[in-house]
Design an enzyme around this catalytic site. Structure first.
Site, PDB file in Angstrom:
ATOM      1  N   HIS A  18      56.397 -13.788  -4.483  1.00 31.71           N
ATOM      2  CA  HIS A  18      56.844 -14.859  -5.376  1.00 31.71           C
ATOM      3  C   HIS A  18      56.646 -16.220  -4.720  1.00 31.71           C
ATOM      4  O   HIS A  18      56.048 -17.133  -5.307  1.00 31.71           O
ATOM      5  CB  HIS A  18      58.324 -14.643  -5.728  1.00 31.71           C
ATOM      6  CG  HIS A  18      58.905 -15.708  -6.591  1.00 31.71           C
ATOM      7  ND1 HIS A  18      59.013 -15.592  -7.956  1.00 31.71           N
ATOM      8  CD2 HIS A  18      59.424 -16.936  -6.283  1.00 31.71           C
ATOM      9  CE1 HIS A  18      59.555 -16.688  -8.452  1.00 31.71           C
ATOM     10  NE2 HIS A  18      59.824 -17.523  -7.455  1.00 31.71           N
ATOM     11  N   GLU A  19      57.126 -16.368  -3.503  1.00 35.58           N
ATOM     12  CA  GLU A  19      57.018 -17.653  -2.809  1.00 35.58           C
ATOM     13  C   GLU A  19      55.567 -18.001  -2.477  1.00 35.58           C
ATOM     14  O   GLU A  19      55.188 -19.173  -2.471  1.00 35.58           O
ATOM     15  CB  GLU A  19      57.859 -17.623  -1.526  1.00 35.58           C
ATOM     16  CG  GLU A  19      59.363 -17.487  -1.761  1.00 35.58           C
ATOM     17  CD  GLU A  19      59.944 -18.617  -2.591  1.00 35.58           C
ATOM     18  OE1 GLU A  19      59.350 -19.714  -2.618  1.00 35.58           O
ATOM     19  OE2 GLU A  19      60.978 -18.396  -3.239  1.00 35.58           O
ATOM     20  N   HIS A  22      54.007 -19.974  -5.301  1.00 32.18           N
ATOM     21  CA  HIS A  22      54.318 -21.408  -5.240  1.00 32.18           C
ATOM     22  C   HIS A  22      53.502 -22.080  -4.138  1.00 32.18           C
ATOM     23  O   HIS A  22      52.975 -23.185  -4.319  1.00 32.18           O
ATOM     24  CB  HIS A  22      55.812 -21.611  -4.957  1.00 32.18           C
ATOM     25  CG  HIS A  22      56.718 -21.152  -6.052  1.00 32.18           C
ATOM     26  ND1 HIS A  22      56.532 -21.504  -7.364  1.00 32.18           N
ATOM     27  CD2 HIS A  22      57.841 -20.376  -6.026  1.00 32.18           C
ATOM     28  CE1 HIS A  22      57.489 -20.969  -8.109  1.00 32.18           C
ATOM     29  NE2 HIS A  22      58.287 -20.275  -7.312  1.00 32.18           N
TER      30      HIS A  22
END
Length: 426
Positions: A18-19, A22
């Site tokens: 997920h990170e 980003h």
């Protein structure tokens, strides 16, 4: 130990992926990523590369991305503070050290008068603390600062801050985290299909697929392949009907009619036991029947997409159920994930990968809920900016985000305590 390692793998992987979403979109959009952390808590070590400090921290659970312009980026530098400055050959500051934990050789000691590390990029101070030697030092655009914990990160001039990127870039960066969770789920479900050679389709009928040893059904002689015709004198033509009628009878003796593969029926009495996943729900220790379906190469590829879509629909259905009848027992946090990891850790790698994929879909969807502090909340603010033609003031955004964070932290604490209470205290 097996449960702990499974938990670390599952929870760590979905958060890191997920990170990373980003991270990669921010880098491509010209936004400075000051830190990419693997793990949480105190740092173990770090390495700087291409403007980003990569850290490994003590608690191996998840990670985070720290982008310039989001939250408190800089170490607080106030007048009178002693600094040590490292200069390049052009006399520009390339490293700022406000802490006594780190010593910079060949640095200049300065007592700070004022500074601007965002727009004008300068530091004004008394060299060697001598008030007769006031000097202004230009700060290099890519200078670094040593933070209180000893980590060296890059300063954040205005042009590389998150809010300086175009609206479309910010939208893509905010959406990239959940998108990566969906992509991870698709890939993991594909891997599961290739490892198993096909897929197991759930049989919604009342035929029992497996009977768990020492469960209530096992104790009264129910066998795989048997059909449960009724529970507590209520007909159960589907597995869902069995679960529904059993779950509400925790601790109560209930009559059950069972039919074997020869069509012979017998009446039994059993007492549902407490579920490991929900201590308020009764279970009899049976599992749904499944039918194996071999898949072609393209069928296995397609399975990654269809299974991700099916899990998404299940989560949306659960969210709807949560809205119509809110209960903390319908939510789960890290404690519940740990308990579920305990179950799948003994079921093999395919079960672990399927569990990870399911949780990845869950995290992706939950992060898109338009609550301040979540990616969905950031996307909602992006939408407001698109409609207004300008962003909300930074003060309003910070206030909205802080309210959302307080709500989320409060909910997380409540869910965690509820999980601890129902799994370990009751």
């Amino acid at each position: 130990m097996k449960t702990f390692l499974t938990f670390i793998f599952v929870f760590g992987l979905i958060v890191l992926i997920h990170e990373f979403g980003h991270f990669i979109l921010a880098k491509r959009g010209g936004i400075l990523v000051r830190e990419f952390s693997i793990g949480m808590g105190p740092k173990l070590f770090y390495h700087r590369h291409n403007g980003t400090t990569y850290t490994v921290r003590l608690l191996p659970v998840g990670g985070y991305v720290r982008m310039a312009g989001e939250g408190e980026d800089e170490t607080d530098l106030s007048p009178g503070m002693p600094l040590s400055l490292e200069l390049n050959d052009q006399g520009e500051v390339i490293k700022i050290n406000p802490t006594k934990k780190v010593h910079l050789p060949n640095s200049i000691p300065v007592e700070l008068i004022s500074c601007d590390l965002v727009d004008e990029l300068y530091i004004k101070g008394y060299e060697n603390g001598d008030e007769t030697k006031e000097k202004t030092y230009p700060v290099n655009h890519d200078a670094t600062i040593i933070e209180e914990d000893g980590i060296e990160t890059q300063i954040a001039p205005r042009d590389v801050q998150f809010q300086s990127a175009s609206l479309s870039r910010r939208i893509m960066t905010n959406f990239a985290g959940p998108l990566n969770n969906f992509l991870l789920a698709i890939i993991l479900f594909m891997i599961v299909a290739f490892m198993s050679g096909g897929t197991y389709t759930s049989d919604p009928s009342n035929t029992i697929g497996a009977v768990i040893e020492n469960g209530a059904a096992h104790e009264v002689g129910v066998k795989p392949g048997d059909k449960i015709i009724s529970v507590n004198e209520v007909k159960t033509p589907s597995y869902e009907d069995i679960v529904k009628n059993v779950s509400s009878n925790l601790g109560n003796s209930v009559p059950v009619v069972v039919e074997n593969d020869k069509g012979e029926q017998r009446s039994l009495t059993l007492t549902p036991k407490k579920s490991d996943d929900d201590p308020n729900r009764g279970v009899i220790g049976v599992q749904m029947n499944t039918i194996f379906e071999p898949l072609s190469f393209m069928g296995k590829i397609k399975y990654g997409f269809t299974e991700t879509a099916n899990n998404s629909l299940m989560i949306f259905k659960a969210l709807g159920d949560l809205i119509t009848g809110f209960s903390l027992n319908k939510l789960g946090g890290p404690v519940m994930i740990f308990k579920m990891s305990e179950s799948v850790s003994n079921s093999g790698i395919i079960a672990i990968l399927s569990f990870t994929a399911m949780l990845s879909v869950n995290l992706g969807i939950m992060n898109l809920i338009p609550l301040p502090g979540l990616d969905g909340g950031k996307l909602a603010l992006n939408a407001v900016e698109g409609v207004r033609g300008k962003p909300l003031s930074q003060e309003k955004e910070v206030m909205i985000t802080m309210v959302g964070v307080v709500i989320l932290v409060g909910l997380m604490v409540a869910v965690t305590w509820n999980d601890i209470h129902r799994f370990f205290i009751q």
